[in-house]
Write a protein that holds these residues in place. Structure first.
Motif, PDB file in Angstrom:
ATOM      1  N   ILE A  40       1.292 -40.722  59.373  1.00 38.67           N
ATOM      2  CA  ILE A  40       2.220 -41.323  60.239  1.00 38.67           C
ATOM      3  C   ILE A  40       2.741 -42.792  59.718  1.00 38.67           C
ATOM      4  O   ILE A  40       3.806 -43.096  59.699  1.00 38.67           O
ATOM      5  N   VAL A  41       1.623 -43.608  59.019  1.00 37.13           N
ATOM      6  CA  VAL A  41       1.891 -44.789  58.627  1.00 37.13           C
ATOM      7  C   VAL A  41       2.883 -44.741  57.205  1.00 37.13           C
ATOM      8  O   VAL A  41       3.885 -45.409  57.429  1.00 37.13           O
ATOM      9  N   LEU A  42       2.728 -43.848  56.520  1.00 35.82           N
ATOM     10  CA  LEU A  42       3.735 -43.497  55.385  1.00 35.82           C
ATOM     11  C   LEU A  42       4.848 -43.112  55.650  1.00 35.82           C
ATOM     12  O   LEU A  42       6.044 -43.788  55.314  1.00 35.82           O
ATOM     13  N   ALA A  43       5.055 -42.142  56.814  1.00 33.77           N
ATOM     14  CA  ALA A  43       6.545 -41.876  57.448  1.00 33.77           C
ATOM     15  C   ALA A  43       7.298 -43.276  57.918  1.00 33.77           C
ATOM     16  O   ALA A  43       8.436 -43.286  57.918  1.00 33.77           O
ATOM     17  N   ALA A  44       6.349 -43.786  58.717  1.00 27.38           N
ATOM     18  CA  ALA A  44       7.017 -45.187  59.196  1.00 27.38           C
ATOM     19  C   ALA A  44       7.510 -46.103  58.345  1.00 27.38           C
ATOM     20  O   ALA A  44       8.639 -46.666  58.429  1.00 27.38           O
ATOM     21  N   LEU A  45       6.431 -46.237  57.263  1.00 22.62           N
ATOM     22  CA  LEU A  45       7.082 -46.976  56.249  1.00 22.62           C
ATOM     23  C   LEU A  45       8.496 -46.680  55.396  1.00 22.62           C
ATOM     24  O   LEU A  45       9.283 -47.275  55.041  1.00 22.62           O
ATOM     25  N   ALA A  46       8.414 -45.107  55.272  1.00 20.58           N
ATOM     26  CA  ALA A  46       9.593 -44.582  54.937  1.00 20.58           C
ATOM     27  C   ALA A  46      10.949 -44.941  55.661  1.00 20.58           C
ATOM     28  O   ALA A  46      12.126 -45.353  54.957  1.00 20.58           O
ATOM     29  N   VAL A  47      10.920 -44.755  56.925  1.00 17.94           N
ATOM     30  CA  VAL A  47      11.908 -45.048  57.894  1.00 17.94           C
ATOM     31  C   VAL A  47      12.429 -46.529  57.855  1.00 17.94           C
ATOM     32  O   VAL A  47      13.506 -46.936  57.858  1.00 17.94           O
ATOM     33  N   ALA A  48      11.423 -47.305  57.782  1.00 23.54           N
ATOM     34  CA  ALA A  48      11.580 -48.791  57.749  1.00 23.54           C
ATOM     35  C   ALA A  48      12.352 -49.221  56.567  1.00 23.54           C
ATOM     36  O   ALA A  48      13.326 -50.062  56.673  1.00 23.54           O
ATOM     37  N   ALA A  87       3.162 -46.531  45.273  1.00 26.74           N
ATOM     38  CA  ALA A  87       2.177 -46.345  46.325  1.00 26.74           C
ATOM     39  C   ALA A  87       2.613 -44.939  46.769  1.00 26.74           C
ATOM     40  O   ALA A  87       1.661 -44.008  46.802  1.00 26.74           O
ATOM     41  N   GLY A  88       3.680 -44.643  47.117  1.00 26.59           N
ATOM     42  CA  GLY A  88       4.046 -43.450  47.555  1.00 26.59           C
ATOM     43  C   GLY A  88       3.953 -42.237  46.432  1.00 26.59           C
ATOM     44  O   GLY A  88       3.507 -41.248  46.930  1.00 26.59           O
ATOM     45  N   SER A 123       5.661 -36.994  53.673  1.00 28.20           N
ATOM     46  CA  SER A 123       5.736 -38.521  54.146  1.00 28.20           C
ATOM     47  C   SER A 123       5.766 -39.404  52.820  1.00 28.20           C
ATOM     48  O   SER A 123       6.500 -40.423  52.534  1.00 28.20           O
ATOM     49  N   ALA A 124       4.796 -39.047  51.813  1.00 24.93           N
ATOM     50  CA  ALA A 124       4.876 -39.714  50.574  1.00 24.93           C
ATOM     51  C   ALA A 124       5.991 -39.565  49.773  1.00 24.93           C
ATOM     52  O   ALA A 124       6.402 -40.489  49.227  1.00 24.93           O
ATOM     53  N   VAL A 125       6.631 -38.576  49.695  1.00 23.10           N
ATOM     54  CA  VAL A 125       8.022 -38.374  49.201  1.00 23.10           C
ATOM     55  C   VAL A 125       8.987 -39.053  49.675  1.00 23.10           C
ATOM     56  O   VAL A 125       9.800 -39.679  48.991  1.00 23.10           O
ATOM     57  N   ALA A 126       9.010 -38.825  51.019  1.00 21.37           N
ATOM     58  CA  ALA A 126      10.061 -39.740  51.916  1.00 21.37           C
ATOM     59  C   ALA A 126      10.010 -41.424  51.469  1.00 21.37           C
ATOM     60  O   ALA A 126      11.093 -41.910  51.505  1.00 21.37           O
ATOM     61  N   GLY A 129      11.431 -41.810  47.993  1.00 14.70           N
ATOM     62  CA  GLY A 129      12.806 -41.855  48.066  1.00 14.70           C
ATOM     63  C   GLY A 129      13.402 -42.878  48.689  1.00 14.70           C
ATOM     64  O   GLY A 129      14.420 -43.552  48.332  1.00 14.70           O
ATOM     65  N   ALA A 130      12.720 -43.578  49.982  1.00 12.89           N
ATOM     66  CA  ALA A 130      13.317 -44.799  50.544  1.00 12.89           C
ATOM     67  C   ALA A 130      13.048 -45.984  49.524  1.00 12.89           C
ATOM     68  O   ALA A 130      13.789 -46.694  49.784  1.00 12.89           O
ATOM     69  N   ALA A 131      12.224 -45.933  49.253  1.00 11.77           N
ATOM     70  CA  ALA A 131      11.829 -47.044  48.206  1.00 11.77           C
ATOM     71  C   ALA A 131      12.964 -47.248  47.034  1.00 11.77           C
ATOM     72  O   ALA A 131      13.202 -48.302  46.539  1.00 11.77           O
ATOM     73  N   LEU A 132      13.199 -46.023  46.412  1.00 12.41           N
ATOM     74  CA  LEU A 132      14.197 -46.157  45.453  1.00 12.41           C
ATOM     75  C   LEU A 132      15.538 -46.524  46.019  1.00 12.41           C
ATOM     76  O   LEU A 132      16.472 -47.188  45.358  1.00 12.41           O
TER      77      LEU A 132
END
Length: 159
Positions: A40-48, A87-88, A123-126, A129-132
């Motif tokens: 859930i934390v990884l998914a929330a970071l991806a959205v943020a 990290a992802g 969630s880690a792949v998301a 993707g969001a970080a890139l």
């Protein structure tokens, strides 16, 4: 600062997958079920980070209604993006190693942990993707070179 090299992310993910496989194959019988809060934390970071990328891109491109961009904030976002992509990738690789081991284990406990491992990979792949996307959004758009009127009589080798 250079853009993140995809090969670094792939190598990190493969190394983490190997560690996840080895760790689970030796310690699975002593471990509790795989937890959901890190997923859930990884998914929330991806959205943020995705929302931050959208906002940053609009501000850098000077779109209507977008506030001016702070250069120091953009530099911090770029560092955040580089760290988050690594990290992802590590988390995705680790979760993929867990998932591959769990898929081969016929026990009921392993089958019950598969949804958490799939959630970890997704969630880690998301997050990667969001970080890139955030890293790309932090780039300053290229401006066409503008020549001064006085430069027209200068030779190309002297500036």
């Amino acid at each position: 600062m250079r853009p993140t090299n995809p090969s670094v992310l792939v190598v990190a993910a493969l190394g983490a997958a190997a560690v996840g496989w080895l760790l689970l194959s030796t310690l699975y019988w002593r471990m509790p079920p795989l937890p959901w809060p890190p997923i859930i934390v990884l998914a929330a970071l991806a959205v943020a980070e995705f929302l931050l990328a959208q906002n940053t891109r609009a501000r850098i491109q000077h779109r209507r209604g977008a506030a001016p961009v702070d250069a120091l904030a953009v530099a911090r976002y770029a560092v955040l993006a580089k760290a988050s992509s690594l990290a992802g990738a590590l988390s995705a690789g680790f979760s993929a190693g867990l998932l591959s081991w769990l898929a081969l284990d016929p026990t009921h406990a392993a089958q019950a942990d598969i949804p958490a491992a799939i959630g970890g990979v997704l969630s880690a792949v998301a997050l990667v993707g969001a970080a890139l996307w955030l890293e790309r959004a932090c780039r300053v758009p290229r401006q066409p070179d503008q020549k001064d009127e006085d430069d027209s009589d200068k030779s190309p080798g002297r500036r």
